[in-house]
Scaffold this active site. Structure first.
Site, PDB file in Angstrom:
ATOM      1  N   CYS A 224       0.817  -1.213   0.000  1.00  0.00           N
ATOM      2  CA  CYS A 224       0.000   0.000   0.000  1.00  0.00           C
ATOM      3  C   CYS A 224       0.850   1.262   0.000  1.00  0.00           C
ATOM      4  O   CYS A 224       0.653   2.164  -0.814  1.00  0.00           O
ATOM      5  CB  CYS A 224      -0.929   0.007   1.206  1.00  0.00           C
ATOM      6  SG  CYS A 224      -1.969   1.476   1.291  1.00  0.00           S
TER       7      CYS A 224
ATOM      8  N   CYS B  90      -1.433   1.701  -3.068  1.00  0.00           N
ATOM      9  CA  CYS B  90      -2.450   2.734  -2.869  1.00  0.00           C
ATOM     10  C   CYS B  90      -1.903   4.153  -2.824  1.00  0.00           C
ATOM     11  O   CYS B  90      -2.409   5.046  -3.515  1.00  0.00           O
ATOM     12  CB  CYS B  90      -3.209   2.479  -1.571  1.00  0.00           C
ATOM     13  SG  CYS B  90      -3.574   0.753  -1.221  1.00  0.00           S
TER      14      CYS B  90
ATOM     15  N   LYS C 278       0.054   5.397  -6.009  1.00  0.00           N
ATOM     16  CA  LYS C 278      -0.920   5.374  -7.101  1.00  0.00           C
ATOM     17  C   LYS C 278      -1.852   6.579  -6.998  1.00  0.00           C
ATOM     18  O   LYS C 278      -2.160   7.232  -8.002  1.00  0.00           O
ATOM     19  CB  LYS C 278      -1.721   4.074  -7.043  1.00  0.00           C
ATOM     20  CG  LYS C 278      -2.728   3.896  -8.148  1.00  0.00           C
ATOM     21  CD  LYS C 278      -3.358   2.515  -8.041  1.00  0.00           C
ATOM     22  CE  LYS C 278      -4.028   2.316  -6.690  1.00  0.00           C
ATOM     23  NZ  LYS C 278      -4.583   0.962  -6.519  1.00  0.00           N
TER      24      LYS C 278
ATOM     25  N   ALA D 202      12.609 -13.794   6.322  1.00  0.00           N
ATOM     26  CA  ALA D 202      12.452 -14.808   7.362  1.00  0.00           C
ATOM     27  C   ALA D 202      11.693 -15.999   6.805  1.00  0.00           C
ATOM     28  O   ALA D 202      10.679 -15.827   6.103  1.00  0.00           O
ATOM     29  CB  ALA D 202      11.704 -14.230   8.557  1.00  0.00           C
TER      30      ALA D 202
ATOM     31  N   TYR E 284      -9.549  -2.997 -10.438  1.00  0.00           N
ATOM     32  CA  TYR E 284      -9.077  -1.773  -9.783  1.00  0.00           C
ATOM     33  C   TYR E 284      -7.800  -1.226 -10.425  1.00  0.00           C
ATOM     34  O   TYR E 284      -7.758  -0.083 -10.886  1.00  0.00           O
ATOM     35  CB  TYR E 284      -8.742  -2.046  -8.309  1.00  0.00           C
ATOM     36  CG  TYR E 284      -9.872  -2.382  -7.387  1.00  0.00           C
ATOM     37  CD1 TYR E 284     -10.334  -1.446  -6.461  1.00  0.00           C
ATOM     38  CD2 TYR E 284     -10.449  -3.644  -7.371  1.00  0.00           C
ATOM     39  CE1 TYR E 284     -11.340  -1.755  -5.560  1.00  0.00           C
ATOM     40  CE2 TYR E 284     -11.466  -3.963  -6.480  1.00  0.00           C
ATOM     41  CZ  TYR E 284     -11.905  -3.021  -5.575  1.00  0.00           C
ATOM     42  OH  TYR E 284     -12.904  -3.328  -4.691  1.00  0.00           O
TER      43      TYR E 284
ATOM     44  N   GLU F 238      -7.343   2.081 -12.817  1.00  0.00           N
ATOM     45  CA  GLU F 238      -6.696   3.235 -12.194  1.00  0.00           C
ATOM     46  C   GLU F 238      -5.502   3.707 -13.018  1.00  0.00           C
ATOM     47  O   GLU F 238      -5.345   4.906 -13.271  1.00  0.00           O
ATOM     48  CB  GLU F 238      -6.296   2.884 -10.758  1.00  0.00           C
ATOM     49  CG  GLU F 238      -7.508   2.794  -9.836  1.00  0.00           C
ATOM     50  CD  GLU F 238      -7.226   2.162  -8.497  1.00  0.00           C
ATOM     51  OE1 GLU F 238      -8.072   2.287  -7.605  1.00  0.00           O
ATOM     52  OE2 GLU F 238      -6.168   1.511  -8.336  1.00  0.00           O
TER      53      GLU F 238
ATOM     54  N   HIS G  49     -27.481  21.549   0.027  1.00  0.00           N
ATOM     55  CA  HIS G  49     -27.558  22.068  -1.335  1.00  0.00           C
ATOM     56  C   HIS G  49     -26.593  23.237  -1.526  1.00  0.00           C
ATOM     57  O   HIS G  49     -26.380  24.010  -0.602  1.00  0.00           O
ATOM     58  CB  HIS G  49     -28.999  22.524  -1.591  1.00  0.00           C
ATOM     59  CG  HIS G  49     -29.239  23.022  -2.979  1.00  0.00           C
ATOM     60  ND1 HIS G  49     -29.343  22.177  -4.069  1.00  0.00           N
ATOM     61  CD2 HIS G  49     -29.379  24.280  -3.459  1.00  0.00           C
ATOM     62  CE1 HIS G  49     -29.558  22.897  -5.148  1.00  0.00           C
ATOM     63  NE2 HIS G  49     -29.585  24.181  -4.812  1.00  0.00           N
TER      64      HIS G  49
ATOM     65  N   GLU H  97     -26.540  15.364  -2.261  1.00  0.00           N
ATOM     66  CA  GLU H  97     -27.925  15.535  -1.830  1.00  0.00           C
ATOM     67  C   GLU H  97     -28.851  14.565  -2.553  1.00  0.00           C
ATOM     68  O   GLU H  97     -29.945  14.266  -2.068  1.00  0.00           O
ATOM     69  CB  GLU H  97     -28.387  16.970  -2.034  1.00  0.00           C
ATOM     70  CG  GLU H  97     -28.468  17.426  -3.480  1.00  0.00           C
ATOM     71  CD  GLU H  97     -28.868  18.895  -3.591  1.00  0.00           C
ATOM     72  OE1 GLU H  97     -30.000  19.222  -3.196  1.00  0.00           O
ATOM     73  OE2 GLU H  97     -28.026  19.692  -4.055  1.00  0.00           O
TER      74      GLU H  97
END
Length: 461
Positions: free
Chosen positions: A43, A48, A51, A115, A179, A183, A438, A443
């Site tokens: 990420c 994320c 990007k 590890a 996604y 994107e 508004h 709305e």
């Protein structure tokens, strides 16, 4: 073995692993966390965050284009890819430093090493050191999957390499319909590339609401992205700096880069799972876990994308936190994976939470649909032909709002707020009783009074 070097050893320094390590250390556990690349995980380092930074850069071109309708005369704008990448790298380095610092502040010991398991309680580090642990958490995440090997696959880049391209691609072919593919198609289109998106299915965003899929495709095509569906890339040839993607429909597309974003798979190889006796989920290939993220080996747990349950950063964080609360805080927590909001940071942006119309109609006897499709106020002045889609899915028997789907500017921000109402089991009457703010696009969510469709499932005779 009763004496261990640490109480918890975490494999992987991404969002889930870092959260688990910090919370466990906060409970007084002796924690060691190993990361072989950079702390922050997919990420923060190559997902994320970078990007979205690139997406924000790509939106500037639209703002410049729209400015004329509001009276602004802006000289010809020039974009410099090298500056964007350099500044992105600086920000990612800053965030990585924060992740490492927060681990140390929490009292967790960090190790820059790979590890692997020697046995259920013993880890061997790439430094040569061996560490024993009472509990082990696997949080190694996922990685891009190119699918079946094709001729020229070595010429294809993934969402890992795309962040480090030295030269801006004037033409790019992207294979995928989810996604990541959408994107990056939007990013490069906004930055000025000639973008061709290839997808094997009949339409993009498989699994999303059908109205969302149709709306996004139409808006992307209006923006200049070429979408070719029901075909795949079968071969990639290279001639100097030019790549040619040969498609299954017999056509071909020349480009400066070819990128595959067709899916991701969990990072389970090379961890020594067989030595620890950890089982994989035969359905999705991830590490099999129960509701508490425990594997079939009692002292070993797994969270995040490596389990291939719900591959979203906030989910990994929540799972990591719940693990630490359960094992070290004596506060058993089960993560609720229902009604998780999600967003696609494409252009147009998508935000969704809850059920799609298709799923709702399969589960419930009566389903009411409320839908609005309109030009936002900004478009009326800028001259843009872009449109916004807002859709509510309601249980016609109980009036409960089952899902919300938004396509348009700030869809993700709106969906995060709506997700609270849906999680609280709000009804359509609750939405109707909320005063509209508004003039906003949002709305529409509280002013849609008449169903655009009603579906009643006939009882089986």
């Amino acid at each position: 073995m009763t004496n261990f070097d640490v109480d918890l050893f975490v494999i992987g320094g991404g969002s889930g692993g870092v959260r688990a390590a910090r919370i466990a250390a906060g409970y007084g556990a002796r924690v060691m966390i190993a990361e072989e690349y950079r702390f922050g995980g997919t990420c923060v380092i190559r997902g994320c965050v970078p990007k979205k930074l690139m997406m924000l850069a790509s939106l500037v071109s639209t703002e410049v284009k729209d400015a004329a309708g509001f009276g602004w005369t802006i000289p010809e704008a020039n974009f410099d890819w090298t500056i964007l990448i350099a500044n992105k790298d600086k920000e990612i380095a800053r965030l990585e430093g924060i992740y490492a610092a927060n681990l140390e502040k929490a009292g967790a010991q960090t190790v820059k090493a790979r590890a692997v398991f020697e046995d259920p309680h013993t880890l061997r580090l790439s430094t040569g050191e061996k560490v024993t642990a009472k509990h082990v958490l696997i949080a190694t995440g996922g990685m891009p999957n190119h699918g079946a090997a094709i001729p020229g696959i070595e010429h294809v880049i993934s969402s890992n390499e795309v962040f480090h391209l030295e030269k801006f691609p004037e033409r790019i072919v992207i294979q995928g319909g989810g996604y990541i593919a959408l994107e990056f198609a939007s990013i490069f289109n906004g930055l000025g590339s000639d973008v061709t998106l290839i997808y094997r299915g009949d339409n993009i965003l498989r699994g999303f609401d059908e109205d969302v899929r149709k709306h996004v495709r139409g808006e992307m095509e209006k923006a200049g992205v070429t979408l070719l569906t029901s075909c795949t890339v079968d071969r990639v040839d290279r001639h100097g700096d030019v790549f040619t993607a040969h498609l299954s429909n017999g056509s071909s597309v020349a480009a400066d880069q070819v990128m595959f974003a067709i899916g991701r798979h969990p990072c389970v190889n090379g961890l020594g799972l067989e030595k620890a006796g950890v089982a994989l989920n035969p359905v999705n290939g991830g590490i099999a876990v129960d509701e508490h993220s425990r594997t079939n080996v009692p002292n070993i747990y797994a969270v995040g994308d490596v389990t291939h349950r719900m591959n979203l950063t906030p989910v990994a964080i929540r799972e990591g936190h719940a693990f630490a609360d359960t094992v070290f805080g004596n506060k058993p927590v089960v993560v609720d994976h229902d009604s998780i909001p999600t967003a696609v940071f494409s252009q147009p942006q998508v935000g969704t939470v809850g059920l799609t119309e298709e799923v709702a109609r399969a589960r419930y006897n009566r389903v009411d649909i409320y839908k609005a499709d309109f030009r936002p106020i900004k478009a009326t002045m800028s001259g843009s032909e872009s449109r916004v889609l807002m859709k509510l899915i309601v249980d016609g028997s109980t009036d409960r709002v089952l899902g919300c789907h938004i396509v348009g500017p700030e869809a993700a921000e709106l969906t995060q707020v709506v997700a609270i109402a849906i999680k609280m089991k709000a009804t359509k009457a609750d939405f109707d009783a909320t005063m509209a703010l508004h003039p906003t696009s949002a709305e529409e969510l509280v002013t849609m009074r008449t169903p655009t469709a009603r579906h009643v499932r006939q009882a089986a005779e």
